[in-house]
Motif scaffolding. Structure first.
Motif, mmCIF file in Angstrom:
data_model
loop_
_atom_site.group_PDB
_atom_site.id
_atom_site.type_symbol
_atom_site.label_atom_id
_atom_site.label_comp_id
_atom_site.label_asym_id
_atom_site.label_seq_id
_atom_site.Cartn_x
_atom_site.Cartn_y
_atom_site.Cartn_z
ATOM 1 N N ALA A 165 -59.720 24.775 9.677
ATOM 2 C CA ALA A 165 -60.438 23.510 9.865
ATOM 3 C C ALA A 165 -60.205 22.919 11.251
ATOM 4 C CB ALA A 165 -60.026 22.511 8.788
ATOM 5 N N SER A 166 -59.114 23.253 11.887
ATOM 6 C CA SER A 166 -58.838 22.720 13.224
ATOM 7 C C SER A 166 -59.654 23.419 14.307
ATOM 8 C CB SER A 166 -57.346 22.859 13.545
ATOM 9 O OG SER A 166 -56.968 24.237 13.566
ATOM 10 N N ASP A 167 -60.303 24.553 13.976
ATOM 11 C CA ASP A 167 -61.113 25.292 14.953
ATOM 12 C C ASP A 167 -62.502 24.685 15.121
ATOM 13 O OD1 ASP A 167 -59.083 27.161 15.338
ATOM 14 O OD2 ASP A 167 -59.834 28.496 13.767
ATOM 15 N N ILE A 168 -63.049 24.169 14.014
ATOM 16 C CA ILE A 168 -64.438 23.721 14.010
ATOM 17 C C ILE A 168 -64.507 22.291 13.493
ATOM 18 C CG2 ILE A 168 -66.748 24.135 13.085
ATOM 19 C CD1 ILE A 168 -65.856 27.066 12.610
ATOM 20 N N TRP A 169 -65.091 21.412 14.290
ATOM 21 C CA TRP A 169 -65.257 20.016 13.892
ATOM 22 C C TRP A 169 -66.747 19.687 13.822
ATOM 23 C CZ3 TRP A 169 -61.264 16.233 13.264
ATOM 24 C CH2 TRP A 169 -59.971 16.750 13.446
ATOM 25 N N GLU A 170 -67.098 18.841 12.873
ATOM 26 C CA GLU A 170 -68.490 18.409 12.726
ATOM 27 C C GLU A 170 -68.529 16.888 12.830
ATOM 28 O OE1 GLU A 170 -71.539 18.191 9.045
ATOM 29 O OE2 GLU A 170 -70.998 20.233 9.657
ATOM 30 N N PHE A 171 -69.324 16.378 13.763
ATOM 31 C CA PHE A 171 -69.396 14.937 13.996
ATOM 32 C C PHE A 171 -70.741 14.393 13.508
ATOM 33 C CE2 PHE A 171 -66.696 16.206 17.840
ATOM 34 C CZ PHE A 171 -65.507 16.010 17.157
ATOM 35 N N ASP A 172 -70.737 13.831 12.309
ATOM 36 C CA ASP A 172 -71.935 13.188 11.774
ATOM 37 C C ASP A 172 -71.921 11.681 12.006
ATOM 38 O OD1 ASP A 172 -73.142 15.491 10.772
ATOM 39 O OD2 ASP A 172 -71.985 15.401 8.913
ATOM 40 N N THR A 173 -70.727 11.106 12.039
ATOM 41 C CA THR A 173 -70.584 9.654 12.177
ATOM 42 C C THR A 173 -69.513 9.341 13.207
ATOM 43 O OG1 THR A 173 -68.848 9.428 10.506
ATOM 44 C CG2 THR A 173 -71.143 9.393 9.717
ATOM 45 N N VAL A 174 -69.441 8.067 13.577
ATOM 46 C CA VAL A 174 -68.396 7.626 14.499
ATOM 47 C C VAL A 174 -67.021 7.869 13.884
ATOM 48 C CG1 VAL A 174 -67.436 5.627 15.707
ATOM 49 C CG2 VAL A 174 -69.899 5.945 15.603
ATOM 50 N N GLN A 175 -66.908 7.671 12.563
ATOM 51 C CA GLN A 175 -65.624 7.883 11.902
ATOM 52 C C GLN A 175 -65.158 9.331 12.038
ATOM 53 O OE1 GLN A 175 -64.826 4.412 11.680
ATOM 54 N NE2 GLN A 175 -63.421 5.523 10.365
#
Length: 489
Positions: A165-175
């Motif tokens: 999980a630390s390899d790939i991040w998904e940013f949908d919201t500011v949070q």
């Protein structure tokens, strides 16, 4: 690093913001003209000829290491493990790591799709033929390409490549972004953050727990908390939606907000700027009006009647029929530019004739205009846990026939004509004469038609209003014919 120099970026919304990539990095820019109508299958349709041994990446992913250096021995989808519950699309893998099933409803203790995908040349060839043959189906166009893939797992063979999980991040919201970088807002140079800090006398570091509010049809809103001096309070920030300046007077809204505060109709209001952004108090445990709750309906009608009885005049006119004609002109401009509009609806010219006749009849009734809310429907009527009620979002407000508010209220409901007649009686406080009743019924049709045209324009500029378009279209026809019969017989 990976030696990949053949890169295509598919753009749609705010496409001009990405053109610099062509000159700076030599990438190809491909414009998806259907981005606002269909899902990301439409993006892949734009680049079918580019699919070979190809990485397909989503725009909301961020990689903490170079995943493109990993060797590929065939098509794969990157997957991440969730020990707890996840709403992401989960997959099952066989002993060889091949994806054997896809769950679109999430799962628990499961591997889920996240990050990049690798299409091998063989996979691309099969996928290309399947997408071309099925793309005409709305079920395919309106879904993610992964939906199509999940229906053809036997043909579109793909492994799941496991990542941490630390390899790939998904940013949908500011949070999501804050979980990755807690201090990112301090350097964001965000006008929105500056507005909040100035009005609420706080620092960016005091702003926490931001969450999008999805109920609105055009504007973009979020709730957030401000923590300072040992207190924590939640607020709402509204940012004007794309294109709203073409049909909304912010000066008119500001005048109406002052009236709403003075009359106690909206106690959530804090501040509004002439450019259209607004900050309000957040009401905990609030719900929107229930059209079939008698107490809710009577209280809301009493509120709007109290506004009408004041006979306030604004410097801004709404005039729903003129607004309809203006909106029709805007839809036709889009149609001339090749975007489907009103002409796609059978009988739209005949419907216009019916509503125009009705409007001319109502003008002869001689009703005095006054300040109206002009967007008086359930999502703008907030009911607190204690039964308190606030009428919010006055951006369409202006001088008009008071029946336009009741017409909007009814046309956004599922009321039958008999139920609509009872609502009109509740608003008036007595049983109306036949002449008065037909006037209000006509405005249900007029309001339905205005909001139908408005919804068509919204779809043309990329704002999907969902089932409301069909509700208003059917309402304009049914109440239009019904009311015209009342005036002519």
């Amino acid at each position: 690093e990976a030696g990949i120099n053949d890169i295509t970026v598919v753009v749609g919304y705010m496409k001009e913001k990405f053109y610099y990539l062509k000159d700076m990095f030599g990438v190809r820019i491909c414009v998806n003209e259907d981005y606002f109508r269909f899902n990301n299958t439409s993006s892949l349709m734009c680049v079918l000829d580019r699919l070979e041994d190809t990485f397909v990446c989503c725009s909301d992913n961020y990689f903490t290491r170079n995943v493109f250096l990993d060797e590929a021995d065939g098509a794969y989808y990157s997957v991440v493990y969730s020990a707890g519950r996840t709403d992401e699309w989960c997959v099952s893998l066989d002993g060889d790591g091949v994806i054997t099933s896809v769950s679109m409803t999430g799962g628990r203790a499961s591997w889920y799709m996240a990050g990049h995908v690798f299409f091998s040349k063989e996979f691309s060839a099969r996928f290309r033929e399947i997408l071309k043959s099925e793309y005409s189906h709305d079920e395919v166009r309106m879904n993610l390409w992964e939906y199509l893939y999940s229906r053809h797992l036997d043909t579109l063979v793909m492994k799941g490549r496991k990542y941490d999980a630390s390899d790939i991040w998904e940013f949908d919201t500011v949070q999501d972004l804050l979980r990755f970088d807690a201090g990112c807002l301090k350097d964001a140079k965000s006008v929105i953050m500056d507005n909040i800090c100035r009005v609420l006398d706080c620092e960016v570091g005091n702003i926490t727990d931001m969450s999008p509010i999805l109920q609105g049809l055009t504007n973009r809103s979020m709730s957030f908390c401000v923590e300072k001096n040992g207190t924590r309070k939640r607020y709402v920030y509204r940012h004007p939606g794309i294109g709203t300046g073409e049909f909304i007077s912010r000066a008119g809204e500001m005048f109406s907000m002052d009236v709403a505060v003075r009359l106690g109709l909206d106690r959530t209001f804090i501040c509004m700027d002439p450019e259209g952004w607004k900050i309000s108090h957040y009401v905990e445990g609030v719900r929107t009006l229930d059209y079939h709750n008698g107490t809710d309906v009577l209280k809301a009608l009493t509120m709007i009647r109290s506004l009408h009885d004041e006979r306030i005049r604004s410097d801004h006119d709404f005039h729903i029929w003129q607004k309809t004609l203006d909106m029709i002109g805007m839809t036709r401009d889009k149609e001339r530019a090749g975007v489907p509009g009103l002409s796609a609806f059978d009988g739209s010219a005949r419907l216009h004739t019916v509503i125009e006749k009705l409007y001319l009849y109502t003008k002869k009734d001689g009703v005095e205009e006054c300040l109206c809310h002009c967007d008086f429907y359930a999502p703008n009527i907030l009911v607190g846990k204690d039964g308190s009620m606030n009428l919010i979002d006055w951006e369409y407000s202006g001088n008009d026939d008071p029946a336009s508010d009741i017409g909007t209220f009814i046309c956004c409901s599922d009321y039958t004509p008999d139920q609509a007649a009872r609502v009109i009686g509740l608003y008036l406080g007595h049983s109306p004469t036949p002449a008065r009743m037909r006037h209000f019924m006509a405005y249900v049709a007029i309001a339905s038609y205005y909001w139908f045209v408005w919804a068509v324009y919204q779809s043309q500029i990329g704002n999907d209003v969902g089932e409301y378009l069909d509700i208003w279209y059917r309402g304009a026809w049914s109440y239009g014919n019904y009311s015209l019969e009342l005036y002519t017989h």
